[in-house]
Scaffold this active site. Structure first.
Site, mmCIF file in Angstrom:
data_model
loop_
_atom_site.group_PDB
_atom_site.id
_atom_site.type_symbol
_atom_site.label_atom_id
_atom_site.label_comp_id
_atom_site.label_asym_id
_atom_site.label_seq_id
_atom_site.Cartn_x
_atom_site.Cartn_y
_atom_site.Cartn_z
ATOM 1 N N GLU A 17 1.199 -0.527 -5.076
ATOM 2 C CA GLU A 17 0.193 0.496 -5.380
ATOM 3 C C GLU A 17 0.886 1.829 -5.609
ATOM 4 O O GLU A 17 1.396 2.449 -4.674
ATOM 5 C CB GLU A 17 -0.804 0.639 -4.224
ATOM 6 N N ASP A 33 0.818 -1.211 0.000
ATOM 7 C CA ASP A 33 0.000 0.000 0.000
ATOM 8 C C ASP A 33 0.854 1.263 0.000
ATOM 9 O O ASP A 33 1.880 1.335 0.694
ATOM 10 C CB ASP A 33 -0.891 -0.016 1.253
#
Length: 578
Positions: free
Chosen positions: A297, A223
């Site tokens: 990401e 993330d």
């Protein structure tokens, strides 16, 4: 002339080698993202949980899914619904126990479904033991975070160290009287950034990876990786510098987009950290032969995104996420713009790496809402049949739409931090996180609770899994057909070519060893007659293999290549008849 000959030859050799070798599990599977809080509630508290996921793994198998990525299910105070992690080594109690997680892994192994977890390395929680110890003056844990002295203005008022803004609006600095300093939080106040210039933090987060790898996970989605490092303040006389204005037409100085984040994103050290994590993954593969996959990401330009693959000497992520179908196009885009977006990633990626395709996730409006309900099948054709790895966000297989969430029901900090009860919805991510729609019963079959953590989207009585499974022409059955088709050699190993026939119609061809397929997607309400002989070796009769729900064509129908009528919003996959 010699170099002009060598480059195509090298391309041919690389492609031939790639096509002839056995593909790894992650290169052929479909990754299915589950937002645990919204997938299935097993205990009636209105919140999805691990046992709920375990109970629905057969559903994933029926879809043709071979791996599922779970958004964070770690211990958390839930200010950002799991992305603020208080204990990286434990399961959040609302989601279950470590024993429940181990049961999930065991069931997934029985079904040959890989489990991929969300790794959130940029920040922790201000309710973690680490942060609490830092506030007590524990030197080791104090250095786990990024601290800075404030600045006293001309009126004698203490202000944040500089102008850095949070992704969720307002200052990225928060003062703590216990230590007399500000800590950095690039996201919500409850998410203090970790200090990756501290070797102890680097080692700690490697231990987190190893802990879950030892539990049996097959990889991680990483993330917010671009935020991992801030600029080295030693290069600026020991003070973090202000970031320049972005130049965007934004009047709110507290907005994230008001600034150009040259000091808090995409620092060179970030890539090396990714390569170090990949080394750990490869160490595990060396032990048992199973590849552990890393998905990163990054919402960035192609040249930045490609650095996550590796640097030519060291390997990085197998899948730096390709968000072009989210960020670059929507329902207003022309076929040419969509082709351009698709071609961009294929053009920039290293020749020996795979592309990947993502059309939805927990942070962005759903496909049916961003494009249109009629284009759900067409977008799924792109995700599942373009060359590379496919990633599906839960609910896209049935065409779920964004739910309406009132200001009173809004819980996403991105929406709440707007302080705007009128326009909050433009920033809130709650609409794409509404509970999964299993059937027409109470709460769409998601939960037996009287109140769910977010309201179920309107229309679930007819838009749900049970209805679509019982309906021959449905998004879910189209999805299953595409998932089966994806296993054919033409889609696993085949070459690719695409064309925008006009402003409304995109077509692409996949072929391998004499088998040729053409997918056609009409993004508008006009009807067209197409000559698909534009594609080399596409002649004569074509058989309909898959057709969208509103298509008048059925599987097995035959059309002539030089005159294919494509209806409004129709999507079809055709095969050249031998």
């Amino acid at each position: 002339m010699r170099n002009l000959f060598i480059l195509p030859l090298l391309f041919f050799l690389v492609q031939t080698t790639k096509q002839s070798k056995d593909l790894d599990w992650w290169e052929t599977t479909i990754f299915y993202q589950i937002y645990p809080r919204s997938f299935m509630d097993s205990d009636g508290d209105g919140i999805g949980d691990l046992n709920g996921i375990t109970s629905k793994l057969e559903y994933l198998k029926e879809l043709g899914v071979g791996a599922t990525w779970l958004s964070p299910m770690f211990k958390s105070p839930m200010y950002d619904f799991g992305y603020d992690i208080a204990d990286f080594y434990d399961v959040h109690d609302e989601y279950g126990t470590m024993e429940d997680f181990e049961k999930l892994i065991a069931k997934a192994n029985e079904l040959d479904i890989k489990i991929v977890l969300d790794f959130v390395p940029n920040h922790g929680s201000n309710e973690s033991v680490w942060f609490e110890e830092a506030l007590r003056g524990h030197e080791k844990y104090f250095d786990y975070f990024v601290w800075e002295d404030g600045v006293v203005d001309e009126n004698g008022i203490l202000r944040p160290p500089n102008n850095w803004n949070s992704v969720f609006r307002k200052s990225a600095w928060e003062y703590r009287e216990e230590v007399g300093k500000y800590y950095l939080h690039q996201f919500v106040i409850g998410q203090p950034d970790l200090n990756y210039r501290n070797p102890d933090v680097v080692e700690e987060m490697k231990n987190v990876l190893k802990f879950w790898l030892d539990k049996g996970v097959a990889g991680f989605r990483v993330d917010a990786i671009s935020h991992l490092f801030e600029v080295d303040k030693a290069k600026f006389d020991g003070m973090y510098p202000d970031e320049p204005l972005s130049g965007n037409k934004i009047e709110d100085p507290e907005s994230y987009d008001y600034l150009d984040h040259i000091y808090t994103k995409d620092q060179d050290e970030t890539y090396d950290m990714v390569y170090q994590w990949r080394d750990i993954f490869d160490e595990y593969k060396a032990k048992d032969g199973l590849t552990r996959v890393m998905m990163t990401e990054v919402y960035a330009s192609p040249d930045v995104t490609m650095r996550y693959f590796g640097d030519g000497e060291r390997e990085g992520a197998q899948m730096p996420f390709n968000f072009v179908l989210i960020t670059d196009v929507d329902g207003s885009s022309s076929a040419a713009e969509i082709k351009y977006a698709i071609d961009k990633f294929l053009t920039f990626k290293p020749i020996d790496k795979l592309a990947n395709w993502v059309a939805g996730n927990h942070d962005n409006s759903r496909v049916a809402s961003r494009f249109s309900p009629e284009l759900v099948d067409g977008i799924n054709m792109l995700v599942l049949l373009l060359p590379g790895v496919a990633v599906t966000y839960m609910g896209e297989e049935i065409g779920m739409v964004d739910g309406y969430i009132s200001w009173e029901d809004t819980v996403d900090p991105s929406g709440c931090n707007t302080d705007d009860p009128i326009n909050y919805w433009t920033a809130s991510r709650d609409p794409e996180r509404t509970p999964f729609q299993w059937n027409a019963q109470k709460n769409a079959g998601f939960s037996s609770a009287d109140k769910t953590w977010l309201p179920v989207a309107d229309g679930y009585e007819t838009l749900n899994v049970e209805v679509q499974q019982a309906t021959e022409r449905s998004h879910i059955n189209v999805y299953k057909a595409l998932a089966r088709l994806r296993t054919e050699p033409a889609f696993r190993h085949g070459r690719y070519e695409s064309v925008a026939f006009n402003s409304d119609v995109l077509a692409f061809k996949r072929w391998h060893n004499g088998e040729t397929y053409v997918a056609v997607i009409n993004f508008r309400d006009e009807v067209y007659n197409l000559d698909l002989t534009y594609f080399e070796n596409v002649t004569g009769q074509l058989e309909v293999i898959v057709s969208s729900v509103q298509s008048p064509k059925s599987s097995g129908d035959v059309v002539e290549a030089d005159g294919v009528q494509i209806e409004a919003r129709e999507s079809i996959v055709l095969k050249v008849v031998q």
